[in-house]
Enzyme design. Structure first.
Site, PDB file in Angstrom:
ATOM      1  N   HIS A   1       0.841  -1.213   0.000  1.00  6.44           N
ATOM      2  CA  HIS A   1       0.000   0.000   0.000  1.00  6.44           C
ATOM      3  C   HIS A   1       0.872   1.257   0.000  1.00  6.44           C
ATOM      4  CE1 HIS A   1      -3.339   2.703   1.158  1.00  6.44           C
ATOM      5  NE2 HIS A   1      -2.434   3.274   1.934  1.00  6.44           N
ATOM      6  N   GLU A   2       1.882   1.280   0.863  1.00  2.62           N
ATOM      7  CA  GLU A   2       2.772   2.450   0.911  1.00  2.62           C
ATOM      8  C   GLU A   2       3.575   2.575  -0.382  1.00  2.62           C
ATOM      9  OE1 GLU A   2       2.276   4.562   3.083  1.00  2.62           O
ATOM     10  OE2 GLU A   2       1.051   3.307   4.376  1.00  2.62           O
TER      11      GLU A   2
ATOM     12  N   HIS B   1       1.618   4.385  -2.873  1.00  2.32           N
ATOM     13  CA  HIS B   1       1.718   5.849  -2.779  1.00  2.32           C
ATOM     14  C   HIS B   1       2.943   6.357  -3.543  1.00  2.32           C
ATOM     15  CE1 HIS B   1      -1.620   6.619  -0.211  1.00  2.32           C
ATOM     16  NE2 HIS B   1      -1.153   5.949   0.819  1.00  2.32           N
TER      17      HIS B   1
END
Length: 236
Positions: free
Chosen positions: A107-108, A111
């Site tokens: 998920h990071e 980003h």
């Protein structure tokens, strides 16, 4: 003066009653994300990739270079810092090969991919950060100052400043949801996880998404509270 205390609560109890729905939703979201993360922290991935390695897999899949992964202290303190182009993963994610760790790390990394590909909402949120920080610090003092001095435009300015925090939360939602979609899709297409493991990742990221929805609801509810208290007084 009496009106201020009347509208501003019938004290603290009134404030708690008004904010109770937001408090309940926020508490439920926090409990949900922690319990879901804990559940899938006990499920190891078949390939044995750690969170840090999974993040690098996502970056490589999207041909994103120059992003570092660092360990950061704390629990669920994971984040991507666009200012330094660094993914920071918490102790329970960085070196863990659990489904939870891989999901959070991916998920990071999502980003970081957003930032590299100049994803619109991500760029807007980055621009809003310094403005929102200033607005959140000054909004209440400006509102109170304008209220006690009976300067209506100053009260309005304070409400507008607080509204920036609400707008920031609204912009954050598509950024977070998109990062999760990118993470799941990449983990599937790059064959990082099995189908069953992907189901676990989806549950972890879905629970995490609820914390952002809860934060947005709380911000909107707080703005309504401020408008009801000070906006009505400002119109007099």
């Amino acid at each position: 003066m009496f009106d201020f205390f009347y509208y501003y609560g019938y004290g603290y109890f009134s404030y708690l009653i008004f904010m109770l729905p937001a408090l309940v939703i926020s508490l439920w979201a926090q409990i949900s994300v922690k319990s879901t993360f804990h559940k899938y922290s006990g499920l190891r991935t078949g390939r044995g990739l750690t969170g840090a390695q999974a993040a690098q897999e996502v970056l490589r899949f999207h041909n994103v270079m120059g992003v570092r992964c660092e360990r950061v202290a704390g629990q669920l303190t994971d984040h991507f810092d666009p200012r330094t182009n660094v993914i920071r993963l918490s102790d329970g994610v960085y070196g863990s090969d659990s489904v939870s760790a891989v999901g959070v790390a991916a998920h990071e990394a999502g980003h970081a991919v957003q930032y590299a590909q100049e994803y619109g909402p991500m760029k807007l949120r980055s621009v809003m950060v310094p403005i929102t920080n200033i607005g959140s610090r000054l909004s209440l003092p400006v509102i109170l100052f304008g209220y006690f001095l009976s300067i209506g435009p100053l009260v309005t300015l304070g409400i507008v400043l607080f509204s920036l925090s609400v707008l920031f939360q609204l912009v954050t939602l598509p950024v977070e949801f998109n990062a999760s979609r990118r993470a799941v899709k990449t983990l599937e297409q790059a064959y990082v996880l099995s189908e069953d493991e992907l189901k676990g990742v989806k549950k972890v990221l879905r629970a995490a998404a609820m914390t952002y929805l809860a934060a947005t609801f709380t911000a909107l509810w707080s703005l309504l509270r401020i408008i009801l208290i000070f906006g009505r007084r400002n119109d007099r």
